[in-house]
Write a protein that holds these residues in place. Sequence first.
Motif, PDB file in Angstrom:
ATOM      1  N   THR A 196      46.427   4.603 -74.782  1.00  0.00           N
ATOM      2  CA  THR A 196      47.553   4.029 -74.035  1.00  0.00           C
ATOM      3  C   THR A 196      48.540   5.086 -73.552  1.00  0.00           C
ATOM      4  N   ARG A 216      48.843 -14.643 -85.985  1.00  0.00           N
ATOM      5  CA  ARG A 216      50.040 -14.120 -86.658  1.00  0.00           C
ATOM      6  C   ARG A 216      50.014 -14.385 -88.164  1.00  0.00           C
ATOM      7  N   GLU A 274      53.060   1.809 -70.886  1.00  0.00           N
ATOM      8  CA  GLU A 274      52.446   1.787 -72.220  1.00  0.00           C
ATOM      9  C   GLU A 274      53.095   0.699 -73.083  1.00  0.00           C
ATOM     10  N   LYS A 275      54.404   0.633 -73.049  1.00  0.00           N
ATOM     11  CA  LYS A 275      55.120  -0.381 -73.826  1.00  0.00           C
ATOM     12  C   LYS A 275      54.781  -1.780 -73.322  1.00  0.00           C
ATOM     13  N   GLY A 276      54.702  -1.940 -71.991  1.00  0.00           N
ATOM     14  CA  GLY A 276      54.375  -3.240 -71.425  1.00  0.00           C
ATOM     15  C   GLY A 276      52.987  -3.702 -71.808  1.00  0.00           C
ATOM     16  N   TYR A 277      52.042  -2.781 -71.829  1.00  0.00           N
ATOM     17  CA  TYR A 277      50.665  -3.131 -72.185  1.00  0.00           C
ATOM     18  C   TYR A 277      50.567  -3.521 -73.658  1.00  0.00           C
ATOM     19  N   ILE A 278      51.153  -2.698 -74.522  1.00  0.00           N
ATOM     20  CA  ILE A 278      51.072  -2.953 -75.956  1.00  0.00           C
ATOM     21  C   ILE A 278      51.747  -4.278 -76.319  1.00  0.00           C
ATOM     22  N   SER A 279      52.812  -4.631 -75.595  1.00  0.00           N
ATOM     23  CA  SER A 279      53.528  -5.876 -75.880  1.00  0.00           C
ATOM     24  C   SER A 279      52.785  -7.102 -75.363  1.00  0.00           C
ATOM     25  N   GLY A 280      51.706  -6.882 -74.572  1.00  0.00           N
ATOM     26  CA  GLY A 280      50.927  -7.996 -74.067  1.00  0.00           C
ATOM     27  C   GLY A 280      51.379  -8.516 -72.716  1.00  0.00           C
ATOM     28  N   LYS A 281      52.277  -7.795 -72.048  1.00  0.00           N
ATOM     29  CA  LYS A 281      52.810  -8.259 -70.768  1.00  0.00           C
ATOM     30  C   LYS A 281      51.734  -8.359 -69.698  1.00  0.00           C
TER      31      LYS A 281
END
Length: 415
Positions: free
Chosen positions: A346, A404, A388-395
Amino acid sequence: MVLQFSCSNHKSIKDKIIFSAIAGSDNTFEEGLKPFSNFRVMSSAVIYGANGSGKSNFINALEFMRNLVSESINHQPGEGIFQAPHKLNSPNVPSKYDIQFVKADIRYAYGFSIVRNAVEEEYLYYFPKGRQVKIFERENMDIKPGDKYKNAFEVSKSILKENRLFLSCAANYTNIREIENAFLFFREDIVIYNPQVNNWTEYSIQLMQQHEEIKKAFVEILQALGTGIRDVKVRLEKTRLSAKDLPQERPDALKMRVTSQEVGVIEAKLVYDEFETDLMTEESMGIKKLFEVICPITDIIRKGKILVCDEIETSLHESIVYEIVNLFRLVNKDQFAQLIFSTHDTSLLDSTLFRRDQIWFTQLDHQRSTDLYSLAEIKNVRKTENLEKGYISGKYGAIPILNRNFSFDDVCNSQ
């Protein structure tokens, strides 16, 4: 160069997916685009997605198309074409493969479909001066040549079989330039690299022996990466093993087969300031991987080919992968090379490295069918966004969604 590739009913790919290397209206990184006709073509594309989402199957579909064009002339009677349809499709649903590409500054469109392990349809067009011209169309065993090629395919048609592509037959039994160019695009210009299968060490040594400029460039790259390596000494010789070199318990038939083939004897020494090391026995996996891939990549860029790679980051540091991608972006546009690769890294999701239409994702739908889409298709993604942050957060989707309530500790403690 590849302009567009699509396929359907191939492994996890049930419905048609489309990959495009044609740039959208975004003016980011214009210096990295290749003008062609009314298009601007991208030099690289990266594919992200969860394990099992279809990244490798997309690359495998392109590899399947390349291999079938190159090798189907050798298929024997009764030998069906390998087919790997989606599990939810019936045997009567065809597997389809279509591609648009450029060879010798001419755009081509080629495709075929396979059903029940035989070719159902096939076509080849090209676009001189931007206008579509039919070279041939095929339906089962019936070939319909374009007007310019009415009497050119008689011999080719005589060797055609349901398990052979007509492009493969015509390339071997005609002297038509357009046919030859289309065939050679698949045979020579698309290079598929799978770190789990391919080993290019011998290829690298051969390149360095034959081209001093590649060896020099390789050493300069190693020095720029801070490896401390000052020079390389390589030797590749072809030889034949004798029966006495093999274990005595081996069957005679196996000994005959092995001794009838040439094998490569490889010697590679890496020279540091105060000592030398043997590549195969004394160096790390990272250095071995650099040795394996840098020279072929240099050759691919030099000749303007297309490198397609599954999980490029295997045994390579992320900064090296970054520089490889950057290298394709900055190369001379007269020898335009392309890189299409999948990765889990990522850190490469960087808006200073990729345009939004260069970033692609795979995701499974409710039928466990692969969907392929680019970041440019997702709304409200800013140019300055932390990708990278957007991808990891599932956006952007394309990542595994874990339950969960799932706990590894609970599973381990219940055993």
